[in-house]
Scaffold this active site. Sequence first.
Site, PDB file in Angstrom:
ATOM      1  N   LYS A 189       0.900  -1.178  -0.053  1.00 20.64           N
ATOM      2  CA  LYS A 189      -0.022   0.014  -0.096  1.00 20.64           C
ATOM      3  C   LYS A 189       0.901   1.216   0.053  1.00 20.64           C
ATOM      4  CE  LYS A 189      -3.870  -2.097   2.610  1.00 20.64           C
ATOM      5  NZ  LYS A 189      -4.896  -2.007   3.662  1.00 20.64           N
ATOM      6  N   TYR A 236     -12.705  -3.156  -2.541  1.00 19.31           N
ATOM      7  CA  TYR A 236     -13.302  -3.259  -1.379  1.00 19.31           C
ATOM      8  C   TYR A 236     -14.728  -3.034  -1.314  1.00 19.31           C
ATOM      9  CZ  TYR A 236      -8.563  -2.104   0.769  1.00 19.31           C
ATOM     10  OH  TYR A 236      -7.069  -2.462   1.090  1.00 19.31           O
ATOM     11  N   PHE A 281     -15.883   4.911   6.834  1.00 24.17           N
ATOM     12  CA  PHE A 281     -14.487   5.421   6.511  1.00 24.17           C
ATOM     13  C   PHE A 281     -13.874   5.223   5.108  1.00 24.17           C
ATOM     14  CE2 PHE A 281     -14.488   0.909   8.387  1.00 24.17           C
ATOM     15  CZ  PHE A 281     -13.962   0.169   7.459  1.00 24.17           C
ATOM     16  N   ARG A 295      -1.500 -14.453   4.536  1.00 22.16           N
ATOM     17  CA  ARG A 295      -2.312 -13.974   5.648  1.00 22.16           C
ATOM     18  C   ARG A 295      -1.559 -13.879   6.839  1.00 22.16           C
ATOM     19  NH1 ARG A 295      -6.572 -10.432   4.715  1.00 22.16           N
ATOM     20  NH2 ARG A 295      -7.873 -11.009   6.533  1.00 22.16           N
ATOM     21  N   THR A 307      -5.837  -6.883  11.141  1.00 21.10           N
ATOM     22  CA  THR A 307      -5.915  -5.749  10.339  1.00 21.10           C
ATOM     23  C   THR A 307      -5.433  -4.484  10.989  1.00 21.10           C
ATOM     24  OG1 THR A 307      -7.913  -6.445   9.317  1.00 21.10           O
ATOM     25  CG2 THR A 307      -7.724  -4.225   9.063  1.00 21.10           C
ATOM     26  N   ARG A 314       2.301  -6.274   9.879  1.00 20.15           N
ATOM     27  CA  ARG A 314       1.590  -5.185  10.453  1.00 20.15           C
ATOM     28  C   ARG A 314       2.095  -4.809  12.014  1.00 20.15           C
ATOM     29  NH1 ARG A 314      -4.080  -6.863   7.925  1.00 20.15           N
ATOM     30  NH2 ARG A 314      -4.147  -5.692   5.981  1.00 20.15           N
ATOM     31  N   ASN A 347      -2.047   0.296   6.958  1.00 20.35           N
ATOM     32  CA  ASN A 347      -1.206  -0.966   7.664  1.00 20.35           C
ATOM     33  C   ASN A 347      -0.598  -1.604   6.571  1.00 20.35           C
ATOM     34  OD1 ASN A 347      -3.567  -1.855   5.891  1.00 20.35           O
ATOM     35  ND2 ASN A 347      -4.685  -2.662   7.509  1.00 20.35           N
ATOM     36  N   HIS A 355      -1.922  -5.401   1.663  1.00 26.39           N
ATOM     37  CA  HIS A 355      -3.284  -6.168   1.489  1.00 26.39           C
ATOM     38  C   HIS A 355      -3.000  -7.591   1.057  1.00 26.39           C
ATOM     39  CE1 HIS A 355      -7.158  -7.619   0.168  1.00 26.39           C
ATOM     40  NE2 HIS A 355      -6.306  -7.926  -0.979  1.00 26.39           N
ATOM     41  N   GLU A 364      -9.376 -11.610  -7.261  1.00 26.88           N
ATOM     42  CA  GLU A 364      -8.418 -10.384  -6.981  1.00 26.88           C
ATOM     43  C   GLU A 364      -7.169 -10.356  -7.882  1.00 26.88           C
ATOM     44  OE1 GLU A 364      -9.448  -9.653  -2.334  1.00 26.88           O
ATOM     45  OE2 GLU A 364      -7.195 -10.233  -2.820  1.00 26.88           O
TER      46      GLU A 364
HETATM   47  P1  IDP Z   1      -7.723  -6.923   5.902  1.00 26.63           P
HETATM   48  O1  IDP Z   1      -7.061  -5.860   5.080  1.00 26.63           O
HETATM   49  O2  IDP Z   1      -7.136  -7.359   7.225  1.00 26.63           O
HETATM   50  O3  IDP Z   1      -8.359  -8.049   5.037  1.00 26.63           O
HETATM   51  P2  IDP Z   1     -10.551  -5.776   5.946  1.00 26.63           P
HETATM   52  O4  IDP Z   1     -11.455  -5.788   6.952  1.00 26.63           O
HETATM   53  O5  IDP Z   1     -10.599  -6.595   4.649  1.00 26.63           O
HETATM   54  O6  IDP Z   1      -9.077  -5.984   6.480  1.00 26.63           O
HETATM   55  O7  IDP Z   1     -10.346  -4.136   5.507  1.00 26.63           O
HETATM   56  C1  IDP Z   1      -9.840  -3.695   4.440  1.00 26.63           C
HETATM   57  C2  IDP Z   1      -8.812  -2.395   4.736  1.00 26.63           C
HETATM   58  O8  IDP Z   1      -9.698  -1.394   5.093  1.00 26.63           O
HETATM   59  C3  IDP Z   1      -8.079  -2.860   5.995  1.00 26.63           C
HETATM   60  O9  IDP Z   1      -6.653  -3.305   5.480  1.00 26.63           O
HETATM   61  C4  IDP Z   1      -7.580  -1.323   6.401  1.00 26.63           C
HETATM   62  O10 IDP Z   1      -6.879  -0.634   5.461  1.00 26.63           O
HETATM   63  C5  IDP Z   1      -9.071  -0.654   6.053  1.00 26.63           C
HETATM   64  N1  IDP Z   1      -9.961  -0.590   7.176  1.00 26.63           N
HETATM   65  C6  IDP Z   1     -10.747  -1.742   7.772  1.00 26.63           C
HETATM   66  N2  IDP Z   1     -11.255  -1.120   8.822  1.00 26.63           N
HETATM   67  C7  IDP Z   1     -11.093  -0.187   9.009  1.00 26.63           C
HETATM   68  C8  IDP Z   1     -11.555   0.764  10.027  1.00 26.63           C
HETATM   69  O11 IDP Z   1     -12.364   0.627  10.967  1.00 26.63           O
HETATM   70  N3  IDP Z   1     -11.061   2.209   9.865  1.00 26.63           N
HETATM   71  C9  IDP Z   1     -10.322   2.612   8.794  1.00 26.63           C
HETATM   72  N4  IDP Z   1      -9.992   1.668   7.868  1.00 26.63           N
HETATM   73  C10 IDP Z   1     -10.248   0.261   7.954  1.00 26.63           C
HETATM   74 MG    MG Z   2      -9.936  -8.037   3.673  1.00 21.73          MG
END
Ligand code: IDP
Ligand code: MG
Length: 154
Positions: free
Chosen positions: A9, A49, A57, A85, A91, A102, A112, A115, A126
């Site tokens: 990212k 997404y 957000f 993963r 996350t 992370r 973070n 992805h 994807e």
């Molecule tokens: P992941 O990346 O661990 O699979 P996901 O729930 O799929 O997590 O969320 C995708 C991305 O969206 C996260 O990596 C993060 O950058 C962002 N994200 C997820 N939840 C939040 C939040 O509550 N606030 C801000 N950004 C978030």
């Molecule tokens: Mg995800």
Amino acid sequence: METTLVLLKPSCVQRGLIGEIINRFERRGLQISGMKMMQLDDEILRKHYAHLVNKPFFPALAGSMKASPIVAMALTGVEAVTVVRGMTGFTNGRRADPGTIRGDYSMSNQQNIVHASDSPESAVEELSRFFAPEEIYQYNHALAGYLYATDEAL
Ligand code: IDP
Ligand code: MG
């Protein structure tokens, strides 16, 4: 063998961590099957997404993903989705275990670093979103016989 999608990212690119993160995947034994720099836009981010488009957000998330180019990677190995993963971690970087990407590099729920696809099905979807078929290379891994036992590397 399985192939999974990783995105480095803007939080990785801007902090000068591209090489360090790629190094982790290589040292684990994952094979780089595809890699390129891309500038993401709203169209691809709304698909990528889709599960978050209605979250409050989302605009900030999309903004953070467009802030600079990203690096897209296709990583191949036995159970690559689960392995990657696991290396990625929880996350929210503040709650991710030390030793994960992370957990070692992020203090943020959003910024973070990486992805990673969360299932074999989403990996297939994807990968096709970020790579044309000819951008993913199948080639023999010279060290395969030392990365896996003969009955594992199928
Ligand atoms: P992941 O990346 O661990 O699979 P996901 O729930 O799929 O997590 O969320 C995708 C991305 O969206 C996260 O990596 C993060 O950058 C962002 N994200 C997820 N939840 C939040 C939040 O509550 N606030 C801000 N950004 C978030
Ligand atoms: Mg995800």
